[in-house]
Design an enzyme around this catalytic site. Structure first.
Site, PDB file in Angstrom:
ATOM      1  N   ASP A 151      40.446  38.564  30.800  1.00 20.43           N
ATOM      2  CA  ASP A 151      40.222  40.008  30.750  1.00 20.43           C
ATOM      3  C   ASP A 151      41.404  40.763  30.172  1.00 20.43           C
ATOM      4  O   ASP A 151      42.476  40.196  29.948  1.00 20.43           O
ATOM      5  CB  ASP A 151      39.904  40.551  32.151  1.00 20.43           C
ATOM      6  CG  ASP A 151      40.779  39.918  33.239  1.00 20.43           C
ATOM      7  OD1 ASP A 151      41.967  39.673  32.965  1.00 20.43           O
ATOM      8  OD2 ASP A 151      40.270  39.669  34.341  1.00 20.43           O
TER       9      ASP A 151
ATOM     10  N   ASN B 199      38.443  41.700  47.226  1.00 22.08           N
ATOM     11  CA  ASN B 199      37.038  42.088  47.362  1.00 22.08           C
ATOM     12  C   ASN B 199      36.104  41.020  46.804  1.00 22.08           C
ATOM     13  O   ASN B 199      34.901  41.251  46.675  1.00 22.08           O
ATOM     14  CB  ASN B 199      36.777  43.442  46.703  1.00 22.08           C
ATOM     15  CG  ASN B 199      37.019  43.423  45.204  1.00 22.08           C
ATOM     16  OD1 ASN B 199      37.319  42.392  44.611  1.00 22.08           O
ATOM     17  ND2 ASN B 199      36.890  44.582  44.572  1.00 22.08           N
TER      18      ASN B 199
ATOM     19  N   HIS C 211      36.299  39.548  43.723  1.00 19.87           N
ATOM     20  CA  HIS C 211      36.056  39.519  42.278  1.00 19.87           C
ATOM     21  C   HIS C 211      36.738  38.315  41.627  1.00 19.87           C
ATOM     22  O   HIS C 211      37.753  37.808  42.103  1.00 19.87           O
ATOM     23  CB  HIS C 211      36.472  40.835  41.610  1.00 19.87           C
ATOM     24  CG  HIS C 211      37.952  41.064  41.492  1.00 19.87           C
ATOM     25  ND1 HIS C 211      38.574  42.177  42.005  1.00 19.87           N
ATOM     26  CD2 HIS C 211      38.950  40.353  40.901  1.00 19.87           C
ATOM     27  CE1 HIS C 211      39.862  42.146  41.725  1.00 19.87           C
ATOM     28  NE2 HIS C 211      40.111  41.039  41.053  1.00 19.87           N
TER      29      HIS C 211
ATOM     30  N   GLU D  27      33.533  42.833  39.384  1.00 13.70           N
ATOM     31  CA  GLU D  27      33.640  43.467  40.691  1.00 13.70           C
ATOM     32  C   GLU D  27      32.361  43.243  41.517  1.00 13.70           C
ATOM     33  O   GLU D  27      31.330  42.805  40.980  1.00 13.70           O
ATOM     34  CB  GLU D  27      33.874  44.971  40.503  1.00 13.70           C
ATOM     35  CG  GLU D  27      35.155  45.323  39.756  1.00 13.70           C
ATOM     36  CD  GLU D  27      36.404  45.239  40.622  1.00 13.70           C
ATOM     37  OE1 GLU D  27      36.424  44.430  41.564  1.00 13.70           O
ATOM     38  OE2 GLU D  27      37.353  45.993  40.350  1.00 13.70           O
TER      39      GLU D  27
END
Length: 260
Positions: free
Chosen positions: A67, A136, A138, A143
């Site tokens: 990314d 979380n 990801h 996400e």
């Protein structure tokens, strides 16, 4: 899913480095999927040390990073281009022409996302994909609620992810809201996946990934579908798992079993 639990972070990093090194030695022209973040820094340091001390060569490898932030030029000190150059690329013999990252400053990020996905396909896909995991759940910047069938695209970052990354920027307001990320399906198409998680802050996400339901709410849980996913944990990151005794029976002290 192979779950390897090591006693502490240095042991986990060394075990991960063993897997990367073996991949590169067995397949010198390997296509590596690379990741960024705090978890990867000690791994890149160990790999660079092995390059210097043991001759571990990346000269024929090709790399694709997961990314990049939208809006940051490659020379921006908070870009992942800059991170990779400083953390890894300049310390080993990898060919810069074979190092690929999404173009965060592209005039058309959507087109750049499609081009990046096509570039991975043209290279024959990823042989070994490195992954971290967010608190979380990801992977990459996929996400919670990200499509498990997603390919490289633009993602809006959650507030929790931006706050976790705020330490790299002058303020929360300056922390990017968008990123280009390879998708969950792109990750699952890799021939092997290697996820590393260390520290108690990752324990809940790790438990959801390994023992929770397959769900877009925890994108990392998609690795349950991968036939050759290896998860390397230190004891703190493994502390919320319910089946620790079983994982340690199958792979005592993080070693491969007799049938691997």
């Amino acid at each position: 899913m192979k779950v390897l639990i090591l006693r502490n972070e240095p042991a986990a990093i060394e075990r991960a480095a063993d897997i990367v090194a073996r991949t590169v030695r067995d397949l010198p022209a390997a296509v590596l999927g690379l990741a960024t973040g705090g978890t990867m820094l000690p791994l890149y340091q160990v790999l660079a040390q092995r390059h210097r001390d043991e001759g571990l060569s990346f000269a024929k490898t090709t790399s694709f990073n997961l990314d990049e932030y939208i809006g940051l030029a490659p020379d921006h000190p908070c870009s992942y281009h800059y991170y990779m150059q400083e953390a890894f690329f300049r310390h080993v013999d990898i060919d810069p022409a074979r190092c690929h990252l999404p173009k965060g400053d592209a005039a058309d990020p959507r087109a750049a996302s499609g081009d990046y996905e096509a570039l991975i396909e043209a290279a024959g896909g990823i042989d070994l994909q490195l992954l971290g995991i967010g608190q979380n759940g990801h992977i990459g910047f996929n996400e919670p609620t990200a499509s498990l069938g997603s390919r490289t695209r633009i993602k809006t970052l959650t507030t929790s992810t931006r706050r976790a990354n705020q330490r790299y920027f002058a303020s929360f307001e300056e922390t990017p809201r968008y990123a280009i990320t390879t998708g969950v399906a792109t990750i699952l198409a890799s021939r092997k996946c290697l996820l590393i998680a260390t520290g108690a802050a990752k324990a809940e996400a790790v438990a959801n990934m390994i023992e929770g339901p397959l769900s877009a709410v925890c994108p990392a849980s998609a690795l349950q579908l991968h036939p050759r996913a290896t998860i390397i944990l230190d004891a703190a990151a493994a502390s919320a798992l319910k089946l620790t005794e079983y994982y340690e029976t199958v792979h005592p002290q993080g070693r491969d079993s007799a049938f691997d």
